[in-house]
Structure formats: structure tokens, C-alpha cells
Design an enzyme around this catalytic site. Structure first.
Site, PDB file in Angstrom:
ATOM      1  N   HIS A  92      -8.235   1.377  -0.799  1.00 23.85           N
ATOM      2  CA  HIS A  92      -8.123   0.334  -1.831  1.00 23.85           C
ATOM      3  C   HIS A  92      -9.481  -0.189  -2.281  1.00 23.85           C
ATOM      4  O   HIS A  92      -9.633  -1.375  -2.571  1.00 23.85           O
ATOM      5  CB  HIS A  92      -7.215  -0.802  -1.351  1.00 23.85           C
TER       6      HIS A  92
ATOM      7  N   SER B 290       0.836  -1.200   0.000  1.00 23.66           N
ATOM      8  CA  SER B 290       0.000   0.000   0.000  1.00 23.66           C
ATOM      9  C   SER B 290       0.878   1.261   0.000  1.00 23.66           C
ATOM     10  O   SER B 290       1.635   1.488  -0.938  1.00 23.66           O
ATOM     11  CB  SER B 290      -0.973  -0.037   1.189  1.00 23.66           C
TER      12      SER B 290
END
Length: 309
Positions: A195, A90
Site C-alpha cells: 500500500h 486490503s
């Protein structure tokens, strides 16, 4: 003897005092912190003294964790640990992009500051939360999302852990469902539904911001969250934008790296979340971490010069 990879920690790993011992013991780490501080005054204080609430705010979390990730990698390199590839989880992917030379440090740090602003704005406009689901397969977690139009599987972390993003209204009901199926849920210390489609506007804003940036070919093989495949300069902007609103395919990333001969992973950054995930994905892999002076010394003794313990 296989290859070493640096893996850069992601959001949620933050804690008060992160990076402080490396700042004191590693000139390379200190230089990183000082460079970040010159661009964004207050970064060092937030890393070393920020409370849980301050560090949990996306606009602070991301630049602080980026700095710690990069500083840990710089300290590891200074100690003689030379990776042959990299990946980041991430937020950690932006630090990996900088370490591999796709962007220089200043450009990457400014990018992560803008990323944080965009994702924070999205989180305020589309409130969401995240939870890690344990004891269920990724397929079970995905199937359980049926009937929920605002819950999405977003981080495929390991065979035993999948993270979901969801609206505050639906996530609690979803957690009740997976608990009834035999799963266990843990809400994560993040401030949005990352996300996922909640972040679509942030992805568009990031793509717009990157339009004027020049991306170079990575100096080392760099694996992307979006498709678990190696980066190339021509796709770098697309991958970084898509990553914000798309699932992190961490299990597949580690499996692909293992298939390419990476058998040793050094987590650089706060905490040891990735160490735990990699042990579950590939028990045969050797896993180390660098987040403070003690772990730096241990990893350096084991790996400097390419040796294994």
C-alpha cells in the site's frame, strides 16, 4: 435495528489450521475450499498444515486468505446471517468483491493469485517492511515521516493505530523516532512494503491483467479501501489497482458505514483484527467474528434471521 456488514480479513492474519474446522462442519465452506483447490492445487494443505514461513510468503498468503475469507462468509450465509453491505481490508477487499458479485469466484481467485505474484515480485525488487504504530494519532505518525523518503503511512486503521511501510534501511530509524515520541511499534508478518509507492509496478501489472475482465455492479453496497466510498462497476478495476499502492482508509470506511446505518459488523476470515479495530473506531457497534465452528455458532445464534443479542 441497523444493518449488518461482512468485513473480510486482510494479510497478516494468517495462521496454521485456518478454516479447517469450517471445512469439516460447513458444506458451504467445504465447497469454497474445494473450488479453490481445483484452481490452485495445494491451497487446502497450505491453509491447514502450512507453517509460519510458508504462509508468510505473499504468493501463498493471499490465495489462502482469500479462500478462508470467502469460505467463512459462505458458512455465515449458510447459517442464516444475511449482510446488507460489505468491506474488506486490503487483500480482503478482493474477497468482498467476489462475495458481492463484482467478479465470480473463479475470476476473483485467479485475480488474487496474480495480485500475489505481482506484489511478491515488487517486494523482491523493492524490499520493504511494515509496522503498526500505536499510542500516536494518525497525524503524529504522518508528521514523523518527515525526513524519511522511504517511509509512508499506509493503513489508517483506527484513532490509535496507523501502519507504515518503509525500506528496511529506514524503518528501524523511523521506529526509534516514534518510540521517542511516546509511540509503540510492532513489525507485521508481511513480506513487503504494501500500500505504498513500493507497489507501483504491481498496481500497473494488476491494471493490465484486469483489462480483459468484466466487472458487474455489486449486489450489496461495497466500500473501497481507496476512498472509503461505495463501489460501482465502472470504477472497480481502477479501485482494485489503486488499492495496491495506496493507503487503506479503514477508519473512514467504518465511519462512513456507520453513517449509512450499519451498526453490526461480522469479521469473516482468519483472526479478529478487524473486530478490535472496529471496537476502537465505533464502540457503539456490535461486532462478531466467523473463523471456525465455535465462532460460527455464536454469530449464528446472535444474528440469524436479523436478531441481535
Amino acid at each position: 435495528m441497523g444493518k449488518i456488514a461482512f468485513v473480510f480479513a486482510g494479510q497478516g492474519a494468517q495462521y496454521t489450521g485456518m478454516g479447517q474446522s469450517l471445512y469439516a462442519c460447513s458444506p458451504a465452506a467445504k465447497e469454497v475450499f474445494d473450488r479453490a483447490e481445483a484452481i490452485r492445487p495445494g491451497t487446502i494443505r497450505q491453509c491447514f498444515e502450512g507453517d509460519k514461513e510458508t504462509l508468510g510468503q505473499t504468493i501463498n498468503t493471499q490465495p489462502c486468505l482469500f479462500t478462508v475469507d470467502y469460505a467463512c462468509a459462505a458458512a455465515a450465509k449458510e447459517a442464516g446471517i444475511s449482510p446488507q453491505g460489505a468491506a474488506g481490508f486490503s487483500l480482503g477487499e478482493v474477497a468482498a468483491v467476489a462475495y458481492c458479485g463484482v467478479l465470480d469466484f473463479e475470476a476473483a481467485f485467479r485475480l488474487v493469485c496474480r495480485r500475489a505474484e505481482l506484489m511478491d515480485d515488487c517486494a523482491k525488487q523493492n524490499p520493504g517492511a511494515m509496522a503498526a504504530i500505536l499510542r500516536l494519532t494518525p497525524e503524529q505518525v504522518t508528521d514523523a515521516c518527515e525526513g524519511f523518503d522511504a517511509v509512508f503511512p499506509v493503513n489508517y486503521n483506527s484513532p490509535q493505530q496507523t501502519v507504515v511501510s518503509g525500506s528496511a534501511q529506514q524503518l528501524d530509524a523511523y521506529i526509534e523516532k516514534v518510540t521517542a515520541l511516546g509511540g509503540r511499534a510492532m513489525k507485521l508478518p508481511v513480506s513487503g512494503g504494501f500500500h505504498s509507492p513500493f507497489m507501483a509496478q504491481a498496481a500497473k501489472g494488476l491494471a493490465s491483467y484486469m483489462a480483459g475482465l468484466e466487472m458487474a455492479e455489486p449486489a450489496l453496497p461495497l466500500y473501497a479501501n481507496y476512498d472509503a466510498a461505495p463501489y460501482c462497476a465502472v470504477r472497480a478495476k481502477e479501485l482494485l489497482a489503486l488499492q495496491v499502492q495506496s493507503p487503506v482508509r479503514w477508519q473512514k470506511t467504518v465511519e462512513n458505514m456507520m453513517a449509512e446505518g450499519f451498526d453490526t459488523f461480522v469479521e469473516v476470515g482468519a483472526g479478529k483484527t478487524l473486530c478490535g479495530l472496529i471496537r476502537k473506531i465505533a464502540p457503539q457497534a456490535q461486532v462478531y467474528q466467523v473463523e471456525n465452528e465455535q465462532t460460527l455458532l455464536a454469530a449464528g445464534q446472535a444474528l440469524a434471521g436479523g436478531e441481535r443479542c
